[in-house]
Enzyme design. Structure first.
Site, PDB file in Angstrom:
ATOM      1  N   LYS A 187     -10.307   0.464  -0.893  1.00 44.44           N
ATOM      2  CA  LYS A 187     -10.200   0.265   0.553  1.00 44.44           C
ATOM      3  C   LYS A 187     -11.424   0.806   1.271  1.00 44.44           C
ATOM      4  CE  LYS A 187      -6.985   1.094   4.410  1.00 44.44           C
ATOM      5  NZ  LYS A 187      -5.723   1.781   4.803  1.00 44.44           N
TER       6      LYS A 187
ATOM      7  N   GLU B 271       0.847  -1.192   0.000  1.00 38.23           N
ATOM      8  CA  GLU B 271       0.000   0.000   0.000  1.00 38.23           C
ATOM      9  C   GLU B 271       0.887   1.249   0.000  1.00 38.23           C
ATOM     10  OE1 GLU B 271      -3.679   1.740   2.734  1.00 38.23           O
ATOM     11  OE2 GLU B 271      -2.094   0.540   3.673  1.00 38.23           O
TER      12      GLU B 271
ATOM     13  N   CYS C   2      -4.538  -3.367   4.344  1.00 37.33           N
ATOM     14  CA  CYS C   2      -4.079  -2.817   5.618  1.00 37.33           C
ATOM     15  C   CYS C   2      -5.108  -2.943   6.749  1.00 37.33           C
ATOM     16  CB  CYS C   2      -3.639  -1.369   5.412  1.00 37.33           C
ATOM     17  SG  CYS C   2      -2.515  -0.759   6.710  1.00 37.33           S
TER      18      CYS C   2
END
Length: 531
Positions: free
Chosen positions: A201, A101, A234
């Protein structure tokens, strides 16, 4: 301890269950150092995967406004490194590679200053597109074009993270005032350069530059070499959507996981949570972290439920490539059955304790029985901050014993034996409640940790080295079935439990024969329905 390392770890159980044997070799990759593991192919079905922990070239002033051309010049420096790693991986037969990321554009932007770094992103569900072969089909897609060409050149699937933009209209109630959505996006390219899919995300971590998609992307993609993969980013790993929801599909046996993770010890170091997710759900996790040790950002790995090929380095300024051969059908722990088929005395004692029965053993010519009495001569209870949460703890004293500590409805238990006492303080802690710093979510945690010093107030501090060896059962009466086994030993070394599972309404972790001193052994429960 060496400052840079990649290693293969295997639990006692996994030695018997492994599909193949591994041998690790080091390879010089130009100025980079890489590690790869080669399997004995006899009887094995595997694929070859890579993750790259990238030290990204960052904008000297991410708040400043730049042109698209200036943004491309910076991003191409990172993409040049990506291409080098793809070609190195190709020489080793890699079939899929994952990049971290924020690796291409960096971080700490505002919504306005990141705009020149964003590629236009058409929906792969609506448009079939090969950016390398059709570069002029859409404007502002230079990064996507380079990634697509890398996939073709390396003949492998490429997973990368970039910033993307999508125009919206004022009649869209969610449309931002500037007329566009901006997303933190993972993209997947097939080995012929086709854009397979994209994931935007959902659980943003203080990312003012990006929007949360109006609906959760639950993205899986199929490969000819390993079946179905899931993808998320993440902070998503701590939430039900999309991370856990994806795994309701029984065909998803692998996860690609770009991350920019700041290590938080003792419970949420990068390799610690990556390994725990793989073990808890019985999947392979290909995790690529960013490499900025000055920001506490390092820790990548290719994690199977039973093994890890990992990298964590707080000293080296350089990126690092991990390559490993991975089973197409990952094997998980065998639950409450041990590997020998026999119940040894420590496990018999544990089973008696959780059932509430007296534990009996032969002593010379007599059979001695004892009922479990947790409060007789119990050590003092105290409180200390761990990961910003107010844990209730008891010190772990003596060579052996039984301990209990409770927080709200959660009671945590420890049955332990220490071959040698060391001049270190360990504690058993419990926390049942909302974690409210750097995100809000409900957790139940039972944790055996080494304290930072000899004072109770040091329990919960960040430490990475330890010498205390334990053989233990750790368990609790959790209210959730979503429990992550967090397990680190000295030198940031991930460990695998010997046994893991439910017994008489309690979830337990067992370990014997630690390879080095215990830093953290924890059961980290997530009550998704509360947050």
């Amino acid at each position: 301890m060496p400052s840079r390392f990649t290693t293969c770890i295997m639990s006692g159980a996994s030695r018997k269950l492994a599909l193949f044997l591994f041998a690790c070799y080091s390879a010089a990759l130009g100025d980079q150092a890489g590690e790869y593991c080669v399997a004995d192919r006899q009887g094995a079905e595997y694929y070859v995967a890579a993750v790259y922990e990238h030290q990204s070239v960052l904008s000297p002033n991410p708040l400043a406004l730049t042109s698209r051309q200036q943004a491309l010049e910076l991003m191409n420096q990172n993409l040049d490194i990506y291409e080098q790693q793809v070609m190195t991986a190709a020489q080793k037969g890699v079939q899929i590679i994952v990049f971290p990321e924020d690796g291409i554009h960096g971080f700490n932007f505002t919504r306005t200053s990141i705009y020149p770094f964003l590629d236009f992103m058409p929906s792969p569900q609506l448009v079939r597109w090969n950016p390398c072969l059709e570069p002029h089909r859409f404007n502002d897609t230079e990064v996507l074009q380079r990634l697509s060409c890398m996939a073709i050149k390396g003949e492998m699937f490429v997973v990368a993270n970039l910033g993307t933009k999508q125009p919206c209209h004022s009649n869209d109630p969610g449309c931002p005032n500037d007329g566009r959505y901006q997303f933190n996006t993972n993209v997947v390219f097939s080995n012929n350069g086709t854009l397979v899919d994209r994931y935007r995300k959902h659980n943003l971590y203080f990312e003012a530059a990006f929007d949360t998609p109006l609906e959760v992307d639950r993205i899986t993609f199929d490969t000819p070499f390993a079946g179905r993969f899931g993808v998320f980013t993440c902070f998503d790993i701590l939430f039900f959507n999309p991370a856990v929801r994806l795994l309701r599909d029984p065909e998803v046996k692998h996860v690609v996981y770009p991350t920019a993770w700041m290590n938080q010890l003792p419970l949420l170091a990068a390799i610690e949570i990556q390994k725990a997710f793989a073990t808890a759900f019985g999947v392979n996790v290909l995790a690529a972290n960013i490499h900025h040790p000055s920001l506490g950002m390092t820790g990548s790995g290719i994690h199977t439920p039973l093994k890890s090929f990992w990298y964590h380095d707080m000293e080296s300024p350089e990126g690092h490539l991990i390559i490993a051969q991975v089973a197409k059908n990952p094997l998980g722990l065998v639950g409450t059955k041990n590997t020998t088929g026999k119940t040894d005395p420590p496990h018999s004692k544990f089973l008696k304790i959780v059932s509430g029965e007296p534990y009996c053993e032969m002593d010379a010519q007599e059979v001695l029985c004892e009922a479990t009495k947790w409060n007789v001569d119990a050590p003092p209870t105290f409180h200390s901050g761990m990961m910003y949460d107010n844990f209730t703890l008891v010190p772990v004293w003596g060579k052996e014993g039984q301990l209990q500590v409770c927080s709200n409805s959660l009671c945590c238990h420890l049955l332990y034996d220490r071959p040698t006492l060391t001049q270190e303080l360990y504690a058993l802690g419990a926390f049942d409640g909302f974690h409210t710093v750097h995100g809000t979510y409900y957790i139940q945690v039972c944790a055996l940790v080494k304290c930072g010093g000899l004072g109770f107030h040091t329990c919960g501090q960040e430490i990475t080295e330890a010498t205390g060896i334990f053989e233990f059962h750790l368990w609790g009466n959790f209210s959730t079935s979503y429990i992550f086994p967090l397990f680190l030993t000295s030198g940031m070394t991930p460990e695998s439990p010997d046994q893991l599972g439910w017994e008489n309404g309690h979830y337990f972790l067992r370990k014997r024969g630690l390879s080095s001193g215990l830093v953290t052994a924890a059961l980290y429960g997530r009550l998704y329905e509360k947050s």
